[in-house]
Write an enzyme that holds these catalytic residues in place. Structure first.
Site, PDB file in Angstrom:
ATOM      1  N   ARG A 210     -65.264   3.690   7.648  1.00 29.92           N
ATOM      2  CA  ARG A 210     -65.858   2.910   8.652  1.00 29.92           C
ATOM      3  C   ARG A 210     -67.248   2.458   8.123  1.00 29.92           C
ATOM      4  O   ARG A 210     -68.074   1.324   8.618  1.00 29.92           O
ATOM      5  CB  ARG A 210     -65.933   3.620   9.834  1.00 29.92           C
ATOM      6  CG  ARG A 210     -64.590   3.760  10.751  1.00 29.92           C
ATOM      7  CD  ARG A 210     -64.774   4.182  12.196  1.00 29.92           C
ATOM      8  NE  ARG A 210     -64.992   5.573  12.195  1.00 29.92           N
ATOM      9  CZ  ARG A 210     -63.684   6.508  12.516  1.00 29.92           C
ATOM     10  NH1 ARG A 210     -62.563   5.973  12.443  1.00 29.92           N
ATOM     11  NH2 ARG A 210     -63.664   7.747  12.556  1.00 29.92           N
ATOM     12  N   PHE A 226     -54.706  -2.763  14.761  1.00 27.35           N
ATOM     13  CA  PHE A 226     -54.165  -1.605  14.934  1.00 27.35           C
ATOM     14  C   PHE A 226     -55.635  -0.659  15.565  1.00 27.35           C
ATOM     15  O   PHE A 226     -55.707   0.524  14.890  1.00 27.35           O
ATOM     16  CB  PHE A 226     -53.498  -0.635  13.916  1.00 27.35           C
ATOM     17  CG  PHE A 226     -52.453  -1.674  13.437  1.00 27.35           C
ATOM     18  CD1 PHE A 226     -51.197  -1.489  13.855  1.00 27.35           C
ATOM     19  CD2 PHE A 226     -52.602  -2.336  12.271  1.00 27.35           C
ATOM     20  CE1 PHE A 226     -50.015  -2.255  13.548  1.00 27.35           C
ATOM     21  CE2 PHE A 226     -51.345  -3.005  11.810  1.00 27.35           C
ATOM     22  CZ  PHE A 226     -50.212  -2.925  12.483  1.00 27.35           C
ATOM     23  N   ASP A 248     -54.450  -4.193  19.452  1.00 24.47           N
ATOM     24  CA  ASP A 248     -53.615  -3.063  19.488  1.00 24.47           C
ATOM     25  C   ASP A 248     -52.814  -3.269  20.360  1.00 24.47           C
ATOM     26  O   ASP A 248     -52.972  -3.865  21.604  1.00 24.47           O
ATOM     27  CB  ASP A 248     -54.560  -1.624  19.872  1.00 24.47           C
ATOM     28  CG  ASP A 248     -53.868  -0.248  19.532  1.00 24.47           C
ATOM     29  OD1 ASP A 248     -54.301   0.188  18.466  1.00 24.47           O
ATOM     30  OD2 ASP A 248     -52.780  -0.075  20.339  1.00 24.47           O
ATOM     31  N   SER A 249     -51.615  -2.951  20.214  1.00 19.70           N
ATOM     32  CA  SER A 249     -50.434  -3.190  21.222  1.00 19.70           C
ATOM     33  C   SER A 249     -50.654  -2.108  22.430  1.00 19.70           C
ATOM     34  O   SER A 249     -50.045  -2.586  23.391  1.00 19.70           O
ATOM     35  CB  SER A 249     -49.034  -2.721  20.659  1.00 19.70           C
ATOM     36  OG  SER A 249     -49.010  -1.273  20.088  1.00 19.70           O
ATOM     37  N   ALA A 278     -49.506  -6.364  16.599  1.00 13.62           N
ATOM     38  CA  ALA A 278     -50.011  -6.714  15.384  1.00 13.62           C
ATOM     39  C   ALA A 278     -49.213  -7.981  14.440  1.00 13.62           C
ATOM     40  O   ALA A 278     -49.935  -8.789  14.000  1.00 13.62           O
ATOM     41  CB  ALA A 278     -50.451  -5.525  14.807  1.00 13.62           C
ATOM     42  N   ASP A 296     -55.222  -1.025   9.571  1.00 15.45           N
ATOM     43  CA  ASP A 296     -55.127   0.453   9.691  1.00 15.45           C
ATOM     44  C   ASP A 296     -53.945   1.059  10.636  1.00 15.45           C
ATOM     45  O   ASP A 296     -54.256   1.668  11.622  1.00 15.45           O
ATOM     46  CB  ASP A 296     -56.531   1.163  10.104  1.00 15.45           C
ATOM     47  CG  ASP A 296     -56.476   2.706  10.021  1.00 15.45           C
ATOM     48  OD1 ASP A 296     -55.732   3.321   9.270  1.00 15.45           O
ATOM     49  OD2 ASP A 296     -57.219   3.357  10.725  1.00 15.45           O
ATOM     50  N   CYS A 336     -51.763   5.913   6.120  1.00 20.23           N
ATOM     51  CA  CYS A 336     -52.041   7.254   6.243  1.00 20.23           C
ATOM     52  C   CYS A 336     -50.574   8.044   6.320  1.00 20.23           C
ATOM     53  O   CYS A 336     -50.357   9.384   6.630  1.00 20.23           O
ATOM     54  CB  CYS A 336     -52.572   7.479   7.827  1.00 20.23           C
ATOM     55  SG  CYS A 336     -51.293   6.740   9.206  1.00 20.23           S
TER      56      CYS A 336
END
Length: 392
Positions: A210, A226, A248-249, A278, A296, A336
């Site tokens: 970030r 996301f 974001d959902s 997204a 992300d 990730c």
């Protein structure tokens, strides 16, 4: 209980790998209570390790390779060593930062345990039955080592423990209980949803990335996909972005993004948030709308059986970004998924770039920060990988 290994199955332990797989076990003496401490002996009866026993492929998570007691002093020693690492890298005891990971499982020689610090609250998370059974001893050690800097300890393991263990675990405070959910990261304020949020309530592992994004943000139109609680978006705002859009959902995540924006940039109309899928958002948006995009996503592959579909997902997602980003734009893209290697992720991005026909440069190769250390004997602990790309 005492575990005897098959002959030749102690080699990985002699290299200090902290897992013992079920196939390496010859036989077990004593009551087999899941989560119990087990002394591990070689085929010749020599001591080699002590750890938590658990039903499953990973049968023992090793706590120590020394023949020592797992007592109050043990937990304090391990936590003190972890704290000293965080002090050395400058994330602990900083007036500018009260958000960091204190314990990162195998990386801090405490497999199955995660502890994140959010201001005066420590969030403890167990990923093994053994650590769950030790939660009160761990909490006491946290309080002893951290002193007055930690006033509250929240236990959040409802979704991380093996469901077959039938522990009936519920999240809740082991010590204290505070309604104050604001913590500081690099001078920015964030609401931390440790009760219902993902992981321990915040993605601590993206702190350094970030900060890097902030340096690329000045004057840019930025899309944060996301976005979850909007960490990248808040840094982009401070970096001087012209516009920042967060997607974001989850409508709850979007509410939290807006709350975090109000904490740091009240009334600033550069930011807008959208509760949308997204892939659909990327598909429908106009080409050239943004010159910096952050991808992300959540883990596409939580185990190796899902690897093929995960790599296809990364390719499809990044292809959409390559097709839509403004010429000269910057793409921050991450995985990730522990099951996805750095080389596999990079190949998925290469495939997307080739399909898009754009010229792409790698500017940075990203990873998890130093408070998420990787045990050199346990390379599986290196899970976060990312690339910063310049797209012509």
């Amino acid at each position: 209980m005492t575990i005897y290994l098959k002959r030749g199955k102690d080699e990985s332990l002699r290299r200090f790998h902290p897992w013992i797989f079920s196939g390496a076990i010859h036989h077990i003496d004593g009551a087999q209570e899941e989560g119990a401490l087990a002394r591990v002996l070689t085929a010749d009866g020599d001591y080699i390790a002590t750890g938590h026993w658990q039903i499953g492929s990973i049968a023992v998570r090793v706590l120590t390779f020394e023949d020592e007691a797992i007592d109050e002093a043990f937990w304090q020693r391990r936590l003190q060593a972890a704290l000293e690492v965080r002090r050395a890298i400058g994330v602990a005891d900083s007036p500018n930062n009260s958000t960091y990971r204190l314990v990162h499982g195998e990386g801090d020689h405490l497999p199955g345990l995660v502890i994140d610090i959010y201001g005066a609250t420590a969030v403890v998370q167990a990923h093994s039955v053994g650590m769950h059974r030790c939660r009160n001893e761990v909490a006491q050690a946290v309080k002893t080592v951290m002193g007055d800097t930690v006033q509250h300890i929240f236990y959040k393991s409802e979704t991380t423990l093996p469901f077959k263990a039938e522990l009936g675990q519920e999240n809740g405070f082991l010590l204290g209980g505070s309604p104050d959910d604001v913590a500081i990261e690099n001078g920015l304020k964030f609401h931390i949803d440790w009760l219902r949020g993902q992981k321990t309530g915040f993605f601590v592992d993206q702190r350094d990335n970030r900060s890097l994004l902030e340096h690329y943000s000045k004057g840019r139109d930025i899309l944060n996909m996301f976005c979850y609680t909007g960490g990248f978006s808040v840094y982009a705002m401070r970096g001087g972005a012209r516009t920042v859009h967060s997607v974001d959902s989850s409508a709850k995540a979007i509410d939290l993004v807006n709350d975090n924006m109000e904490l740091n940039f009240p009334g600033d109309n550069r930011h807008k948030a959208y509760a949308e899928d997204a892939f659909r958002f990327l598909q429908q948006m106009e080409e050239g709308s943004y010159d910096l995009i952050i991808l992300d996503p959540p883990a596409f592959a939580k185990h190796k059986d899902a690897l093929h579909n995960a790599l296809k997902g990364y390719t499809r997602l990044n292809l959409r970004a390559f097709e839509k980003i403004r010429p000269g734009g910057i793409l921050f893209t991450f995985s990730c998924s522990q099951a996805v290697s750095k080389d596999q992720f990079r190949m998925a991005i290469f495939t997307a770039a080739a399909q898009s026909g754009r010229r792409v440069r790698i500017l940075h190769q990203l990873h998890q920060p130093a408070d998420h250390p990787v045990n050199i004997y346990h390379p599986e602990g290196e899970y976060l990988k990312g690339l910063v790309l310049q797209v012509e």
